[in-house]
Design a protein around this motif. Structure first.
Motif, mmCIF file in Angstrom:
data_model
loop_
_atom_site.group_PDB
_atom_site.id
_atom_site.type_symbol
_atom_site.label_atom_id
_atom_site.label_comp_id
_atom_site.label_asym_id
_atom_site.label_seq_id
_atom_site.Cartn_x
_atom_site.Cartn_y
_atom_site.Cartn_z
ATOM 1 N N ALA A 89 0.832 -1.204 0.000
ATOM 2 C CA ALA A 89 0.000 0.000 0.000
ATOM 3 C C ALA A 89 0.864 1.250 0.000
ATOM 4 N N GLU A 90 0.260 2.336 -0.447
ATOM 5 C CA GLU A 90 0.886 3.647 -0.387
ATOM 6 C C GLU A 90 -0.122 4.592 0.248
ATOM 7 N N THR A 91 0.365 5.427 1.175
ATOM 8 C CA THR A 91 -0.529 6.373 1.833
ATOM 9 C C THR A 91 -0.134 7.800 1.511
ATOM 10 N N LYS A 92 -1.139 8.669 1.617
ATOM 11 C CA LYS A 92 -0.922 10.097 1.417
ATOM 12 C C LYS A 92 -1.867 10.819 2.374
ATOM 13 N N GLY A 93 -1.299 11.717 3.167
ATOM 14 C CA GLY A 93 -2.097 12.485 4.107
ATOM 15 C C GLY A 93 -1.565 13.896 4.233
ATOM 16 N N THR A 94 -2.466 14.841 4.464
ATOM 17 C CA THR A 94 -2.088 16.246 4.579
ATOM 18 C C THR A 94 -2.268 16.710 6.023
ATOM 19 N N LEU A 95 -1.213 17.283 6.564
ATOM 20 C CA LEU A 95 -1.274 17.844 7.914
ATOM 21 C C LEU A 95 -1.961 19.213 7.877
ATOM 22 N N PRO A 96 -2.442 19.686 9.018
ATOM 23 C CA PRO A 96 -3.085 21.003 9.052
ATOM 24 C C PRO A 96 -2.185 22.139 8.534
ATOM 25 N N ASP A 97 -0.850 21.980 8.628
ATOM 26 C CA ASP A 97 0.055 23.029 8.140
ATOM 27 C C ASP A 97 0.296 22.932 6.624
ATOM 28 N N GLY A 98 -0.372 21.954 5.967
ATOM 29 C CA GLY A 98 -0.273 21.819 4.518
ATOM 30 C C GLY A 98 0.779 20.839 4.029
ATOM 31 N N ARG A 99 1.652 20.383 4.924
ATOM 32 C CA ARG A 99 2.665 19.406 4.495
ATOM 33 C C ARG A 99 1.993 18.082 4.162
ATOM 34 N N VAL A 100 2.477 17.436 3.096
ATOM 35 C CA VAL A 100 1.898 16.177 2.644
ATOM 36 C C VAL A 100 2.862 15.035 2.969
ATOM 37 N N TYR A 101 2.337 14.053 3.682
ATOM 38 C CA TYR A 101 3.109 12.869 4.052
ATOM 39 C C TYR A 101 2.734 11.721 3.123
ATOM 40 N N THR A 102 3.742 11.045 2.585
ATOM 41 C CA THR A 102 3.519 9.834 1.801
ATOM 42 C C THR A 102 4.499 8.768 2.275
#
Length: 134
Positions: A89-102
């Motif tokens: 799997a691959e994940t992608k999430g956006t933090l409240p400060d706009g940074r995107v984690y994958t």
């Protein structure tokens, strides 16, 4: 492939979807009463690593996600045999400060009595630790 194996595949994906949304009740409903969740890595270097009891992981999944709207998960190959299911799997999430984690993951699920008894989560822990250290 047996119906149990197909059911296990569906349950593994459902657990990952519940995880991405931090849907605690759905996550807990899929976990065996004696279930555990292990994440690759050294807990003193990255707090999310190590072995978690069912109670600890279900409590975490019942808490709000740090990601706005949860995590989007894209599934790759899924392999199942007997009581085990492997998922890429691959994940992608956006933090409240706009940074995107994958990140990329490999999960190994073991089932008992039709529920997830053990999860082993493999990911790029260095990438995760560096991202969350900022």
């Amino acid at each position: 492939m047996s119906t149990d194996t197909e059911a296990n595949k569906r349950k593994a994906l459902a657990l990952l979807e519940a995880s991405g949304k931090h849907d605690g009740p759905a996550f807990a409903a899929l976990m065996h009463p004696e279930g555990t969740y292990w994440t690759l890595g050294k807990p003193h270097l990255f707090a999310y690593c190590g072995e978690k009891s069912r109670e600890a992981i279900c409590a975490y999944m019942a808490s709000p996600s740090i990601f706005v709207g949860g995590v989007e998960t894209t599934f790759g190959d899924i392999t199942a045999e007997g009581d085990r299911v492997a998922v890429e799997a691959e994940t992608k999430g956006t933090l409240p400060d706009g940074r995107v984690y994958t990140n990329m993951y490999h999960y190994l699920f073991t089932f008992r009595d039709g529920l997830v008894w053990r999860v082993k989560e493999y990911l790029d822990t260095q990438s995760a630790a560096e991202f969350f250290a900022k």
